[in-house]
Design an enzyme around this catalytic site. Structure first.
Site, short mmCIF file in Angstrom:
data_model
loop_
_atom_site.label_atom_id
_atom_site.label_comp_id
_atom_site.label_asym_id
_atom_site.label_seq_id
_atom_site.Cartn_x
_atom_site.Cartn_y
_atom_site.Cartn_z
N ARG A 266 27.49 110.26 53.76
CA ARG A 266 26.69 109.11 53.32
C ARG A 266 26.12 109.31 51.92
O ARG A 266 26.34 108.49 51.03
CB ARG A 266 25.55 108.85 54.30
N ASP A 396 37.94 113.03 65.31
CA ASP A 396 38.52 111.95 64.52
C ASP A 396 38.74 112.20 63.03
O ASP A 396 39.87 112.25 62.55
CB ASP A 396 37.70 110.67 64.70
#
Length: 644
Positions: A266, A396
């Site tokens: 982020r 993932d």
């Protein structure tokens, strides 16, 4: 020796009776045993190793052997995407009983409603970090004479970052839909500014801000996550507000305990993309300062970073309390490569690239069960902990970063390419399944037993497989495109089969269920982007109009069920006709969900895939064309300034 006789003291025992001497010696021997025993049984034997190893020695690391523990995490205790697209919904820190969720690899709890991240209590296996690696960027550049020219970088792009005409589509209907997405972004931003400015996220129902402690005291996650979205949408007044906040109020001198993964994707990702898109030096200065604060997390016997780091002067790090046997998470330590390579690119400091390349080196040496990468790895021994494999939460974004590392290197990183396609072969062989109703899905693997479920987080894989189709084994391009389309179709089905036309956190393919959630704890939707992400990639790869139609269905569902008076909120049950909101406008909704929708309804030259790769928080990072950069580079005395 003859004892001098002292007045009033007997020479025998210096005044102590035989029984007293025995008790004293017994106490002394017990104390010595306790001290030395503690030394040898400290967690990970880290302090013991420090005593016998000099500063320049590294402890031997054994890789390749499996460390299957007899005490496995129960099936339902999956890490909920912090981190890497980030973790499945049901793994909870020991202090929390609330449902938890993650994004991408999101290995930090993201509870529905009030997040469990407010309460997490990591199991601290503290390791005092080596501080000597925090070499400032300015010092590195002064030493090596390296510079980074933003103007030179722009010359190496094949197309303007914002396209010929800001990506405006030619047909009026698509343009109208794109403008709607832009309005949604402005609405979400304006309410964040009004009620939560400077906080990490907005609580739209109660009209206040949420901080949490996932970011170690850092603030403004929604601001940093929104920088590039505001910029590419042409919301320049809002972008300037965000930039001013970063310049004047983003304080990196926090002393809190942060998720390495979340701060990287982020904050580091957001600041990097903002710099590359705009050239504003403040973003470069901030991201290099922050990057150096993350280095101590790698100070483990193997160089595999721990999941939690103190961003203050101590730089201590430890593993998540819920992570089995103090392990690190594949989707977390495997989701650093893109950002860290760019930190080296900007700073001239090779240590960032060295850290992530060491991770890859260790993984390459290890034995993989059936070619698969389990989700848990000990940062001390370098062995796998448990054999749980998933391309959803916990696993993932590791796979995503392999193919994107290859693409970001201008297709020169052959090692990343080999690792990705080998992993894909193992996934197809062991995990890809077809339901009785003809839906293709990717199951999870638990020590050889398939769990026929697929998480929302795993739905990014349609787009991932699609962008990797061109460079696979000879003759396999269409196969990969077909597989990508089938998985994306399945994920769309998980949306279309709900009352709200939004998808659940996880859906199953057993007991007669297909692409539907069978557990109450899996029914929520927290504004996640992964399905829309795959729509965007598949549109660009095929230009099949169904992907834009599916994206518009999602827009309508978001507007109907998630839009409230003061922003957007997740919902607790996608199958309920009357929705219950969770009171959280996630920062990744602004960074990912709305950005991917905007790109879906834009021309392909807006952030062209020839020039840009998206990190797992949808922050665009440029392809590094090293030869081009070297050809156009100029020396500092030719007008370029050194990095400060």
């Amino acid at each position: 020796m003859v004892l001098r006789k002292l007045p009033g003291v007997s020479a025998s025992g210096m005044g102590l009776r035989l029984s007293q001497k025995f008790v004293f010696l017994l106490f002394l021997s017990g104390l010595v045993t306790l001290c030395f025993g503690a030394l040898f049984f400290l967690p990970d034997s880290v302090r013991l190793k420090r005593i016998f190893l000099s500063k320049n020695e590294s402890p031997a690391v054994t890789v390749g052997s499996d460390n299957e523990l007899s005490k496995k995490v129960p099936v339902d205790q999956e890490h909920q995407r912090t981190g890497l697209k980030g973790v499945e919904a049901n793994v909870k820190p020991k202090v929390s009983r609330k449902p938890s969720v993650t994004h991408g690899a999101r290995t930090v709890e993201r509870s529905v409603g009030s997040r469990a991240q407010d309460e997490w209590s990591p199991a601290r296996a503290h390791e005092p970090p080596a501080r000597d690696e925090r070499v400032t960027s300015a010092a590195l550049n002064a030493q090596h004479g390296t510079t980074f020219s933003h103007e030179t970088f722009k010359k190496c792009l094949l197309k303007p970052a914002l396209g010929k005409d800001q990506g405006n589509p030619s047909d009026s209907e698509t343009l109208k839909r794109r403008e709607k997405v832009k309005e949604m972004m402005k609405f979400a931003w304006d309410n964040y500014k009004s009620y939560a400015w400077g906080k990490n996220e907005l609580r739209p129902l109660t009209k206040n801000g949420h901080i949490g402690n996932m970011f170690g005291g850092l603030r403004g996650a929604s601001i940093v996550d929104s920088l590039d979205t505001l910029y590419i949408m042409g919301l320049m007044e809002e972008y300037e507000e965000a930039k001013e906040w970063v310049q004047n109020s983003l304080d990196l001198n926090s002393n809190g305990e942060a998720s390495l993964f979340e701060v990287n994707i982020r904050y580091v990702g957001g600041l990097l993309s903002a710099f590359y898109l705009t050239g504003a030096e403040i973003f470069k200065q901030k991201v290099l300062e922050l990057g150096e604060k993350l280095l101590p997390a790698f100070n483990t016997p193997t160089g595999i970073p721990r999941g939690v780091i103190n961003l203050g002067s101590s730089g201590t790090s430890w593993s998540w309390g819920w992570a089995s046997a103090g392990s690190s998470i594949l989707a977390e330590f495997g989701t650093l490569h893109l950002e860290f390579v760019h930190l080296s690119q900007l700073s001239g400091n090779p240590v960032f690239t060295e850290k992530v390349m060491n991770i890859r080196k260790l993984l390459n040496k290890m034995e993989k069960p059936h070619g698969l990468y389990p989700n848990f790895l000990s940062p001390v021994s370098g062995n796998w902990v448990q054999h749980h494999v998933s391309i959803g939460g916990l696993g993932d974004s590791f796979y995503e970063y392999l193919i994107k590392s290859f693409l970001m290197s201008d297709k020169t990183d052959e090692e990343a390419k080999k690792m990705y396609y080998s992993a894909m072969d193992a996934i197809e062989t062991n995990l890809v399944q077809k339901s009785p109703g003809g839906l293709t899905y990717v199951a999870e693997w638990r020590g050889g037993i398939l769990d026929h479920k697929m998480g929302h987080l795993a739905c990014f894989s349609g787009g991932m497989i699609g962008i990797g189709a061109d460079d696979g084994p000879a003759g396999q391009k269409q196969h990969y495109l077909d597989l990508a389309a089938e998985i994306t179709h399945t994920c769309h089905e998980s949306y279309s089969r709900s009352a709200t036309k939004l998808g659940p956190e996880a859906f199953r393919f057993d007991g007669g269920a297909e692409a539907t959630a069978t557990r109450l704890s899996d029914r929520y939707y927290i504004l996640r982007p992964e399905v829309i992400e795959s729509y965007m990639y598949m549109w660009r790869l095929t230009h099949d109009p169904k992907y834009r139609e599916w994206g518009w269905e999602a827009v309508e569902a978001l507007e109907q069920h998630c839009r409230v008076d003061a922003g957007f909120s997740g919902i607790r049950d996608v199958y309920a006709s009357t929705v219950s909101h969770d009171n959280m406008q996630q920062s990744f909704f602004l960074s990912e969900t709305l950005k991917y929708l905007y790109l879906l309804f834009s021309d392909d030259d807006l952030l062209s895939l020839e020039d840009w790769v998206f990190n797992t928080e949808a922050h665009p990072l440029p392809v590094i064309r090293q030869t081009c950069l070297q050809e156009h580079s100029t020396k500092p005395d030719d007008g370029q300034t050194r990095l400060e």
